[in-house]
Design a protein around this motif. Structure first.
Motif, PDB file in Angstrom:
ATOM      1  N   ILE A 438      -5.031  -5.014   1.359  1.00  0.00           N
ATOM      2  CA  ILE A 438      -4.113  -4.655   2.442  1.00  0.00           C
ATOM      3  C   ILE A 438      -4.639  -5.263   3.735  1.00  0.00           C
ATOM      4  CG2 ILE A 438      -3.208  -2.746   3.818  1.00  0.00           C
ATOM      5  CD1 ILE A 438      -3.273  -1.000   1.397  1.00  0.00           C
ATOM      6  N   THR A 442      -0.752  -3.669   7.942  1.00  0.00           N
ATOM      7  CA  THR A 442      -0.290  -2.512   7.177  1.00  0.00           C
ATOM      8  C   THR A 442      -0.920  -1.229   7.697  1.00  0.00           C
ATOM      9  OG1 THR A 442       0.038  -3.871   5.196  1.00  0.00           O
ATOM     10  CG2 THR A 442      -0.123  -1.495   4.875  1.00  0.00           C
ATOM     11  N   SER A 485       3.211  -0.458  -0.415  1.00  0.00           N
ATOM     12  CA  SER A 485       1.917  -1.115  -0.202  1.00  0.00           C
ATOM     13  C   SER A 485       0.834  -0.473  -1.063  1.00  0.00           C
ATOM     14  CB  SER A 485       1.525  -1.044   1.275  1.00  0.00           C
ATOM     15  OG  SER A 485       2.440  -1.761   2.077  1.00  0.00           O
TER      16      SER A 485
END
Length: 493
Positions: A438, A442, A485
């Motif tokens: 990530i 994010t 995500s």
């Protein structure tokens, strides 16, 4: 009311006015689109007795291990005389795709196809560089381009070439359809938005005589048009938009043909989708910086200049959405403090209804027309508010791209990974190309999720509910973003 409060509400109102203007432009394209639906006259495909011009098919690929075989198997099924057809596999790959493509190309070369494998090791200029190098040996009078995830029908060339029905038609662009639209909510939302672009926006611009674009794939160029416009440039991330505008500035026309569709694969995981969005948004801003001054200084009619500016700056709408979202919480507090009602912002309803009308026409009326009406209405009622929410949830991510584009900050061309996944039962968990971490954007989006949860709590505590729906959509959008995500990150493990 102090000066700071006036400035805050003024900036907020101006942002909303711009969003409403943007929506009204879309509504005007809808009007043109409905007109062309009544007036369009499909042309007959090429027949055996017709003249068949030479065509070069260019297939730019980069690390397409999972789809390269499918691509070549499909392209060689195109119904066109072999002696009039050249196929170029423009391969910038750095993995096993190179050997796989070579084997497949040799297989079809032995079957009599004029097919070549062009492998570059420096990837200079990315996709634009590969296409430019392919032009050096392209034999065709026309150049058809397909990305690795596109599967044109066998009659694609026979149907498309007749639309070069005027010497100044330099491009024929066709509509994208979606192989895996029903794979997940994420793919349904992507198709929901793309359906608007490939119906109302593209066909509306074409009908109204505005500048439009070649979409990088599923289209055909007249080779002389590419050369006349200056060839492929690699100074933006959306080389297709760049060349399209330079060609139209030189007097060439783009024909958009909605009735010819080319199936393609949508990104199935959030990281690939966001990297695609980042490239498109940043490329749009880069082209605004590069081309808008040229357009404004040209002798084009003011209407063409206006619609070109709105088209090129379309990615900037995310920057405005983000500012509206960010400022809405202090605006909420100020308006409550001043006992102001939000009725003066009622003009926003006009923009919302415009957007709703455009999406309804593109999806319910057009792209879903074969489905039962009750199913179409049900899907629309689910997807429209969800799409609005997710778009808001992407506003920070896409704003970063737009700012980088306007500032001229260069970055590499990050291609969207393709997995050859169509059915909902198929998984991409063990795919080589899945991103493994990530990024910082994010984590910032997670903070914004908390920010809008706070905004909802604030509205309830002070009993000021005018922004409640807006903040709920923002919370949902950033929440869906974070959910996917984490979910897709877990799949990688």
């Amino acid at each position: 009311m102090n000066q700071l409060q006036i400035i805050l509400i003024g900036i907020y109102t101006l942002c909303l006015l711009y969003m409403t203007l943007f929506s009204m432009v879309q509504l005007n394209l809808l009007k043109a689109y409905r007109k062309q639906k009544k007036n369009k006259k499909p042309l007959e495909p090429l027949q055996e007795e017709d003249h068949f011009p030479t065509v070069t098919i260019q297939l730019p690929i980069f690390n397409e291990l999972y789809v390269v075989d499918r691509l070549l198997d499909n392209i060689t099924k195109i119904d066109y005389p072999k002696d009039k057809l050249q196929i170029q596999v423009l391969d910038d790959s750095t993995d096993e795709t190179v050997g796989q493509a070579k084997i497949k190309v040799e297989e079809y070369r032995k079957q009599g196809f004029d097919i070549v494998h062009v492998h570059r090791t420096n990837r200079q200029g990315y996709k634009a560089g590969a296409l430019k190098e392919g032009m050096l040996t392209a034999k065709g009078e026309f150049i058809a381009i397909f990305d690795a995830d596109f599967l044109p029908e066998p009659d694609f060339l026979k149907k498309s070439l007749p639309y070069f029905n005027h010497e100044k038609v330099g491009v024929v662009q066709t509509r994208w359809s979606h192989l895996n639209e029903d794979y997940s909510l994420l793919t349904k939302l992507q198709a929901f938005q793309l359906n608007v672009h490939f119906t109302v926006e593209q066909a509306g611009r074409c009908e109204a005589g505005h500048f439009l674009q070649f979409n990088g794939t599923a289209g055909i160029w007249r080779k002389t048009t590419i050369y006349d416009a200056g060839g492929w440039h690699s100074d933006t991330l959306t080389e297709d938009l760049d060349l399209s505008y330079r060609a139209q500035l030189n007097g060439w026309k783009i024909n958009y043909i909605e009735d010819i569709t080319c199936p393609s694969e949508l990104p199935v995981e959030i990281y690939g989708y966001k990297s695609q969005q980042f490239r498109w948004m940043k490329g749009g801003a880069e082209n605004t910086r590069k081309l808008l001054p040229v357009i404004l200084k040209s002798n084009l009619p003011w209407k063409t200049k206006f619609y070109s500016a709105m088209h090129l700056m379309a990615s900037s709408i995310f920057l405005i959405i983000f500012w509206v979202a960010l400022l809405s919480v202090p605006v909420l507090y100020v308006m409550d403090d001043l006992n102001m009602k939000a009725t003066f912002l009622g003009f926003c309803l006009l923009g919302t209804l415009s957007v709703l009308s455009v999406f309804y026409e593109a999806n319910v009326v057009t792209c879903w027309e074969k489905q039962p009406l009750h199913k179409r209405i049900g899907n629309f009622l689910l997807l429209f508010p969800t799409f609005m929410a997710v778009s808001m949830g992407l506003s920070f991510h896409n704003s970063i791209a737009v700012i980088q584009g306007f500032r001229g900050r260069k970055s590499s061309f990050v291609r969207t990974p393709k997995f050859s996944i169509i059915k909902s039962t198929e998984s991409f968990a063990k795919n080589t190309y899945v991103i493994q971490k990530i990024d910082w954007k994010t984590w910032v989006e997670v903070l914004f999720l908390g920010y809008f949860i706070f905004a909802i709590g604030l509205a309830i505590s002070i009993e000021y509910y005018s922004f409640l729906m807006f903040h709920s959509l923002l919370m949902l959008g950033f929440g869906i973003n974070f959910f996917y995500s984490m979910r897709h990150l877990n799949l990688k493990g």
